[in-house]
Design an enzyme around this catalytic site. Structure first.
Site, PDB file in Angstrom:
ATOM      1  CB  CYS A  75      -0.312  -0.095   1.181  1.00 29.76           C
ATOM      2  SG  CYS A  75      -1.954   1.208   1.556  1.00 29.76           S
ATOM      3  N   GLY A  76       0.951   2.443  -0.961  1.00 28.63           N
ATOM      4  CA  GLY A  76       1.902   3.059  -1.680  1.00 28.63           C
ATOM      5  C   GLY A  76       1.226   3.993  -0.432  1.00 28.63           C
ATOM      6  CG  ASN A  77      -1.941   7.074  -0.678  1.00 27.65           C
ATOM      7  OD1 ASN A  77      -1.084   7.494  -0.881  1.00 27.65           O
ATOM      8  ND2 ASN A  77      -3.308   6.609  -1.752  1.00 27.65           N
ATOM      9  CG  HIS A 179      -2.379  -0.357  -9.835  1.00 23.49           C
ATOM     10  ND1 HIS A 179      -3.185  -0.368  -8.472  1.00 23.49           N
ATOM     11  CD2 HIS A 179      -1.047  -1.662  -8.502  1.00 23.49           C
ATOM     12  CE1 HIS A 179      -2.560  -0.342  -8.297  1.00 23.49           C
ATOM     13  NE2 HIS A 179      -1.551  -0.933  -7.377  1.00 23.49           N
ATOM     14  CG  ASN A 210      -5.799  -2.213  -6.744  1.00 23.73           C
ATOM     15  OD1 ASN A 210      -7.135  -1.777  -5.112  1.00 23.73           O
ATOM     16  ND2 ASN A 210      -4.932  -2.904  -6.461  1.00 23.73           N
ATOM     17  CD  GLU A 228      -7.252   1.762  -1.995  1.00 18.29           C
ATOM     18  OE1 GLU A 228      -6.888   0.681  -1.895  1.00 18.29           O
ATOM     19  OE2 GLU A 228      -6.498   2.866  -2.718  1.00 18.29           O
ATOM     20  NE  ARG A 229      -6.203  -6.872  -4.113  1.00 16.83           N
ATOM     21  CZ  ARG A 229      -4.585  -7.517  -4.372  1.00 16.83           C
ATOM     22  NH1 ARG A 229      -4.734  -8.815  -5.298  1.00 16.83           N
ATOM     23  NH2 ARG A 229      -4.240  -6.663  -3.838  1.00 16.83           N
ATOM     24  CB  CYS A 237      -4.714   3.601  -5.949  1.00 17.79           C
ATOM     25  SG  CYS A 237      -3.810   2.652  -5.001  1.00 17.79           S
ATOM     26  N   GLY A 240      -1.786   2.863  -7.199  1.00 17.93           N
ATOM     27  CA  GLY A 240      -1.889   2.531  -8.208  1.00 17.93           C
ATOM     28  C   GLY A 240      -1.600   4.047  -8.793  1.00 17.93           C
TER      29      GLY A 240
HETATM   30  N1  LIG Z   1      -4.696   2.760  -0.899  1.00 16.32           N
HETATM   31  C1  LIG Z   1      -3.354   1.911  -1.541  1.00 16.32           C
HETATM   32  C2  LIG Z   1      -4.141   0.105  -2.029  1.00 16.32           C
HETATM   33  C3  LIG Z   1      -4.173  -0.710  -0.918  1.00 16.32           C
HETATM   34  C4  LIG Z   1      -4.037  -2.135  -0.932  1.00 16.32           C
HETATM   35  C5  LIG Z   1      -5.318  -2.092  -2.302  1.00 16.32           C
HETATM   36  N2  LIG Z   1      -6.493  -2.197  -1.318  1.00 16.32           N
HETATM   37  C6  LIG Z   1      -4.589  -3.586  -2.928  1.00 16.32           C
HETATM   38  O1  LIG Z   1      -6.148  -4.479  -2.326  1.00 16.32           O
HETATM   39  O2  LIG Z   1      -4.237  -4.248  -3.558  1.00 16.32           O
HETATM   40  C7  LIG Z   1      -2.488   2.601  -1.844  1.00 16.32           C
HETATM   41  O3  LIG Z   1      -2.364   3.859  -1.685  1.00 16.32           O
HETATM   42  O4  LIG Z   1      -1.493   2.000  -2.160  1.00 16.32           O
END
Ligand SMILES: N[C@@H](CCC[C@H](N)C(=O)O)C(=O)O
Length: 294
Positions: A75-77, A179, A210, A228-229, A237, A240
Protein backbone atom coordinates in the site's frame (compact mmCIF):
# COMPACT_ATOMS: atom_id res chain seq x y z
CA UNK A 1 -6.71 -6.27 26.35
CA UNK A 2 -6.97 -2.64 25.16
CA UNK A 3 -5.04 -1.88 21.96
CA UNK A 4 -3.66 1.59 21.29
CA UNK A 5 -3.94 2.86 17.74
CA UNK A 6 -3.21 5.98 15.74
CA UNK A 7 -5.19 7.11 12.73
CA UNK A 8 -3.12 8.53 9.85
CA UNK A 9 -4.05 9.71 6.37
CA UNK A 10 -2.15 10.21 3.14
CA UNK A 11 -4.15 12.31 0.67
CA UNK A 12 -7.34 11.19 2.39
CA UNK A 13 -6.48 7.47 2.05
CA UNK A 14 -6.83 6.73 5.76
CA UNK A 15 -5.56 3.95 8.00
CA UNK A 16 -5.64 2.61 11.54
CA UNK A 17 -1.98 2.13 12.56
CA UNK A 18 -1.12 -0.40 15.25
CA UNK A 19 2.19 -0.71 17.10
CA UNK A 20 2.85 -4.42 16.61
CA UNK A 21 6.59 -4.34 17.40
CA UNK A 22 6.20 -6.97 20.12
CA UNK A 23 4.86 -9.75 17.88
CA UNK A 24 5.00 -10.98 14.32
CA UNK A 25 1.23 -11.68 14.32
CA UNK A 26 -1.16 -8.71 13.82
CA UNK A 27 -2.84 -7.66 17.08
CA UNK A 28 -6.28 -7.78 15.49
CA UNK A 29 -7.96 -10.24 13.13
CA UNK A 30 -9.19 -9.41 9.58
CA UNK A 31 -12.76 -9.60 10.96
CA UNK A 32 -11.94 -7.01 13.66
CA UNK A 33 -10.33 -4.83 10.98
CA UNK A 34 -13.58 -4.88 8.99
CA UNK A 35 -15.51 -3.67 12.07
CA UNK A 36 -12.93 -1.02 13.01
CA UNK A 37 -12.72 0.34 9.43
CA UNK A 38 -16.51 0.82 9.31
CA UNK A 39 -17.24 4.54 8.96
CA UNK A 40 -20.44 4.41 11.00
CA UNK A 41 -19.89 1.71 13.62
CA UNK A 42 -16.07 1.82 13.88
CA UNK A 43 -13.11 4.21 13.74
CA UNK A 44 -13.49 4.59 9.98
CA UNK A 45 -10.62 3.82 7.62
CA UNK A 46 -9.66 2.33 4.26
CA UNK A 47 -7.48 -0.25 6.03
CA UNK A 48 -5.58 -1.33 9.15
CA UNK A 49 -1.77 -1.37 9.09
CA UNK A 50 0.59 -3.12 11.48
CA UNK A 51 4.20 -2.13 12.30
CA UNK A 52 5.73 -5.57 12.94
CA UNK A 53 9.35 -6.52 13.71
CA UNK A 54 11.66 -6.43 10.68
CA UNK A 55 12.85 -9.58 8.93
CA UNK A 56 15.89 -10.41 6.78
CA UNK A 57 17.75 -7.29 7.94
CA UNK A 58 14.89 -4.80 7.47
CA UNK A 59 13.88 -2.28 10.15
CA UNK A 60 10.19 -3.22 10.18
CA UNK A 61 7.60 -5.38 8.48
CA UNK A 62 4.34 -3.90 7.20
CA UNK A 63 1.15 -5.90 6.99
CA UNK A 64 -2.19 -4.44 6.01
CA UNK A 65 -5.81 -5.51 5.97
CA UNK A 66 -8.14 -3.80 3.50
CA UNK A 67 -11.48 -2.56 4.87
CA UNK A 68 -13.07 -5.79 3.55
CA UNK A 69 -10.59 -7.89 5.59
CA UNK A 70 -8.50 -9.08 2.62
CA UNK A 71 -4.71 -8.73 2.84
CA UNK A 72 -2.93 -6.90 0.00
CA UNK A 73 0.78 -7.16 -0.71
CA UNK A 74 1.50 -3.43 -0.57
CA UNK A 75 0.00 0.00 0.00
CA UNK A 76 1.71 3.19 -1.19
CA UNK A 77 -0.15 5.78 0.87
CA UNK A 78 -0.13 3.33 3.76
CA UNK A 79 3.64 2.91 3.77
CA UNK A 80 4.13 6.70 3.94
CA UNK A 81 1.76 6.73 6.92
CA UNK A 82 3.65 3.80 8.45
CA UNK A 83 6.99 5.61 8.08
CA UNK A 84 5.57 8.66 9.91
CA UNK A 85 3.98 6.41 12.55
CA UNK A 86 7.27 4.59 13.18
CA UNK A 87 9.15 7.90 13.46
CA UNK A 88 6.51 9.19 15.88
CA UNK A 89 6.69 5.96 17.93
CA UNK A 90 10.49 6.06 18.03
CA UNK A 91 10.47 9.68 19.13
CA UNK A 92 7.74 8.80 21.70
CA UNK A 93 5.41 11.42 20.25
CA UNK A 94 2.32 9.24 20.29
CA UNK A 95 2.92 6.75 23.09
CA UNK A 96 4.66 7.04 26.49
CA UNK A 97 8.47 7.17 26.34
CA UNK A 98 10.50 3.98 26.72
CA UNK A 99 13.34 3.91 29.29
CA UNK A 100 16.41 5.70 27.87
CA UNK A 101 18.97 3.53 26.05
CA UNK A 102 22.24 2.93 27.91
CA UNK A 103 24.15 4.36 24.96
CA UNK A 104 22.48 7.77 25.37
CA UNK A 105 20.56 9.83 22.82
CA UNK A 106 19.95 8.45 19.35
CA UNK A 107 19.57 10.69 16.31
CA UNK A 108 16.10 10.20 14.90
CA UNK A 109 16.16 8.08 11.75
CA UNK A 110 14.89 9.43 8.47
CA UNK A 111 15.12 6.26 6.40
CA UNK A 112 13.47 2.89 6.99
CA UNK A 113 13.81 -0.38 5.12
CA UNK A 114 10.44 -2.06 5.35
CA UNK A 115 9.65 -5.69 4.52
CA UNK A 116 6.33 -5.95 2.63
CA UNK A 117 4.49 -8.50 0.52
CA UNK A 118 5.97 -6.66 -2.49
CA UNK A 119 9.59 -6.95 -1.29
CA UNK A 120 11.74 -4.45 0.59
CA UNK A 121 10.48 -0.87 0.30
CA UNK A 122 12.62 2.08 1.44
CA UNK A 123 10.99 5.21 2.87
CA UNK A 124 12.65 8.57 3.42
CA UNK A 125 11.20 11.26 5.70
CA UNK A 126 12.11 14.57 4.09
CA UNK A 127 12.73 17.82 5.92
CA UNK A 128 9.72 19.43 4.17
CA UNK A 129 7.44 16.87 5.86
CA UNK A 130 6.84 14.85 2.68
CA UNK A 131 7.70 11.15 2.52
CA UNK A 132 9.60 9.83 -0.50
CA UNK A 133 9.32 6.12 -1.17
CA UNK A 134 11.42 3.85 -3.36
CA UNK A 135 8.58 1.64 -4.58
CA UNK A 136 10.82 -0.83 -6.41
CA UNK A 137 10.50 -2.06 -9.99
CA UNK A 138 7.04 -2.56 -11.53
CA UNK A 139 6.18 -6.01 -12.86
CA UNK A 140 4.55 -6.14 -16.26
CA UNK A 141 4.07 -9.76 -17.31
CA UNK A 142 0.51 -11.10 -17.29
CA UNK A 143 1.47 -13.91 -14.89
CA UNK A 144 2.91 -11.36 -12.45
CA UNK A 145 -0.23 -9.16 -12.36
CA UNK A 146 -1.94 -11.75 -12.44
CA UNK A 147 -4.31 -11.56 -15.40
CA UNK A 148 -5.46 -13.81 -18.22
CA UNK A 149 -5.65 -10.88 -20.67
CA UNK A 150 -2.43 -12.05 -22.37
CA UNK A 151 -0.13 -15.07 -22.42
CA UNK A 152 1.59 -15.49 -19.01
CA UNK A 153 4.95 -14.17 -20.29
CA UNK A 154 3.49 -11.27 -22.31
CA UNK A 155 2.82 -7.66 -21.27
CA UNK A 156 -0.71 -6.30 -21.18
CA UNK A 157 -0.50 -2.93 -22.95
CA UNK A 158 -3.59 -1.36 -24.52
CA UNK A 159 -5.57 -4.59 -24.53
CA UNK A 160 -9.36 -4.53 -24.96
CA UNK A 161 -11.65 -5.86 -22.22
CA UNK A 162 -15.44 -5.88 -22.02
CA UNK A 163 -16.67 -4.53 -18.67
CA UNK A 164 -20.12 -3.14 -17.82
CA UNK A 165 -21.31 -3.51 -21.43
CA UNK A 166 -18.46 -1.38 -22.76
CA UNK A 167 -15.08 -2.07 -24.35
CA UNK A 168 -12.15 -0.52 -22.48
CA UNK A 169 -8.51 -0.47 -23.49
CA UNK A 170 -6.39 -1.44 -20.47
CA UNK A 171 -2.76 -1.70 -19.42
CA UNK A 172 -1.88 -3.87 -16.43
CA UNK A 173 0.92 -3.26 -13.93
CA UNK A 174 1.85 -4.96 -10.67
CA UNK A 175 3.38 -2.85 -7.91
CA UNK A 176 3.35 -6.02 -5.84
CA UNK A 177 -0.44 -5.65 -5.98
CA UNK A 178 -2.49 -5.77 -9.19
CA UNK A 179 -3.52 -2.67 -11.15
CA UNK A 180 -5.59 -2.28 -14.31
CA UNK A 181 -5.26 1.18 -15.88
CA UNK A 182 -7.52 2.73 -18.50
CA UNK A 183 -7.25 6.19 -20.09
CA UNK A 184 -10.46 8.18 -20.45
CA UNK A 185 -11.46 11.59 -21.87
CA UNK A 186 -13.15 12.82 -18.70
CA UNK A 187 -12.38 11.11 -15.42
CA UNK A 188 -15.26 12.85 -13.63
CA UNK A 189 -17.73 11.11 -15.95
CA UNK A 190 -16.76 7.56 -14.89
CA UNK A 191 -19.48 5.79 -12.86
CA UNK A 192 -16.94 4.38 -10.38
CA UNK A 193 -19.45 2.71 -8.08
CA UNK A 194 -20.94 0.74 -10.97
CA UNK A 195 -17.92 0.03 -13.13
CA UNK A 196 -15.29 -0.40 -10.36
CA UNK A 197 -16.68 -3.61 -8.82
CA UNK A 198 -17.11 -5.14 -12.29
CA UNK A 199 -13.41 -4.60 -13.03
CA UNK A 200 -12.40 -5.77 -9.55
CA UNK A 201 -14.25 -9.07 -9.87
CA UNK A 202 -13.76 -9.68 -13.60
CA UNK A 203 -12.67 -13.24 -14.36
CA UNK A 204 -9.60 -11.88 -16.18
CA UNK A 205 -8.16 -11.04 -12.71
CA UNK A 206 -7.89 -14.21 -10.60
CA UNK A 207 -6.73 -12.21 -7.55
CA UNK A 208 -9.16 -9.34 -8.27
CA UNK A 209 -7.73 -5.95 -9.23
CA UNK A 210 -7.43 -2.29 -8.36
CA UNK A 211 -8.61 -0.11 -11.27
CA UNK A 212 -7.37 3.36 -12.16
CA UNK A 213 -9.17 5.72 -14.55
CA UNK A 214 -6.78 8.32 -15.94
CA UNK A 215 -7.35 11.60 -17.75
CA UNK A 216 -4.19 13.05 -19.29
CA UNK A 217 -4.09 16.82 -18.81
CA UNK A 218 -0.47 17.17 -19.99
CA UNK A 219 2.23 14.56 -20.49
CA UNK A 220 3.54 15.44 -16.98
CA UNK A 221 0.14 15.88 -15.24
CA UNK A 222 -2.79 13.48 -15.05
CA UNK A 223 -6.04 13.23 -13.11
CA UNK A 224 -6.91 9.88 -11.58
CA UNK A 225 -9.87 8.24 -9.87
CA UNK A 226 -9.57 4.79 -8.37
CA UNK A 227 -11.63 1.79 -7.40
CA UNK A 228 -9.54 -0.18 -4.92
CA UNK A 229 -9.66 -3.92 -4.52
CA UNK A 230 -11.04 -4.62 -1.05
CA UNK A 231 -11.80 -0.99 -0.25
CA UNK A 232 -13.90 0.48 -3.10
CA UNK A 233 -13.75 4.20 -3.93
CA UNK A 234 -10.90 5.90 -2.06
CA UNK A 235 -9.54 9.44 -2.24
CA UNK A 236 -6.09 8.25 -3.34
CA UNK A 237 -4.01 5.16 -4.08
CA UNK A 238 -0.21 5.35 -4.04
CA UNK A 239 0.53 2.06 -5.77
CA UNK A 240 -2.21 2.99 -8.25
CA UNK A 241 -0.61 6.36 -9.03
CA UNK A 242 2.75 4.61 -9.65
CA UNK A 243 1.09 1.99 -11.86
CA UNK A 244 -0.75 4.74 -13.76
CA UNK A 245 2.48 6.57 -14.64
CA UNK A 246 4.11 3.30 -15.74
CA UNK A 247 1.08 2.60 -17.95
CA UNK A 248 1.16 6.18 -19.25
CA UNK A 249 4.82 5.83 -20.24
CA UNK A 250 4.18 2.43 -21.86
CA UNK A 251 1.37 3.79 -24.05
CA UNK A 252 3.27 7.02 -24.86
CA UNK A 253 0.95 9.40 -22.98
CA UNK A 254 3.07 10.33 -19.92
CA UNK A 255 6.55 11.54 -19.05
CA UNK A 256 8.63 9.46 -16.65
CA UNK A 257 8.15 12.21 -14.05
CA UNK A 258 4.44 12.91 -13.80
CA UNK A 259 2.24 14.49 -11.15
CA UNK A 260 -0.92 12.52 -10.40
CA UNK A 261 -3.90 14.53 -9.15
CA UNK A 262 -6.29 12.44 -7.05
CA UNK A 263 -9.46 13.54 -5.27
CA UNK A 264 -7.35 13.76 -2.06
CA UNK A 265 -4.42 15.72 -3.55
CA UNK A 266 -1.32 15.33 -5.69
CA UNK A 267 1.40 12.65 -5.72
CA UNK A 268 4.73 13.15 -7.50
CA UNK A 269 5.77 9.99 -9.33
CA UNK A 270 9.02 9.26 -11.13
CA UNK A 271 9.90 6.09 -13.06
CA UNK A 272 13.70 6.17 -13.29
CA UNK A 273 14.97 5.21 -16.73
CA UNK A 274 18.24 3.51 -15.79
CA UNK A 275 17.30 1.61 -12.63
CA UNK A 276 13.65 1.04 -13.61
CA UNK A 277 12.65 1.89 -10.01
CA UNK A 278 9.65 4.02 -9.18
CA UNK A 279 9.73 6.85 -6.65
CA UNK A 280 6.61 8.26 -5.04
CA UNK A 281 6.56 11.47 -2.98
CA UNK A 282 3.60 12.70 -0.95
CA UNK A 283 2.27 13.62 2.48
CA UNK A 284 1.29 11.53 5.52
CA UNK A 285 -0.34 12.96 8.62
CA UNK A 286 -1.39 11.86 12.08
CA UNK A 287 -5.12 12.52 12.56
CA UNK A 288 -5.73 11.27 16.11
CA UNK A 289 -4.82 8.52 18.56
CA UNK A 290 -7.09 6.27 20.58
CA UNK A 291 -7.58 2.99 22.35
CA UNK A 292 -9.63 -0.02 21.23
CA UNK A 293 -11.19 -1.39 24.38
CA UNK A 294 -12.17 -4.91 23.22
N1 LIG B 1 -4.48 2.44 -1.03
C1 LIG B 1 -3.34 1.68 -1.30
C2 LIG B 1 -3.53 0.31 -1.86
C3 LIG B 1 -4.13 -0.63 -0.80
C4 LIG B 1 -4.21 -2.06 -1.25
C5 LIG B 1 -5.23 -2.29 -2.34
N2 LIG B 1 -6.56 -2.00 -1.92
C6 LIG B 1 -5.11 -3.75 -2.80
O1 LIG B 1 -5.91 -4.60 -2.37
O2 LIG B 1 -4.20 -4.03 -3.59
C7 LIG B 1 -2.21 2.46 -1.92
O3 LIG B 1 -2.11 3.65 -1.56
O4 LIG B 1 -1.39 1.91 -2.63
Amino acid sequence: MPIEFAKYQGLGNDFILIDNRHSSEPAITPEQAVDLCDRHFGIGADGAIFALPGQNGTDYTMRIFNSDGSEPEMCGNGIRCLAKFIADLESSEIHPPQPPQASGGIESKTEYRIHTGAGVIVTELRSDGQVKVDMGVPRLLAAEIPTTLAAPDAKVIDVPIEVADKSWSVTCVSMGNPHCITFVEDVSAVALETVGPQFENNKAFPQRTNTEFIQVVRSDYVKMRVWERGAGVTLACGTGACAAVVAGVLVGKCDRATAVELPGGVLEIEWAEVSGRIYMTGPAQLVFTGCISN
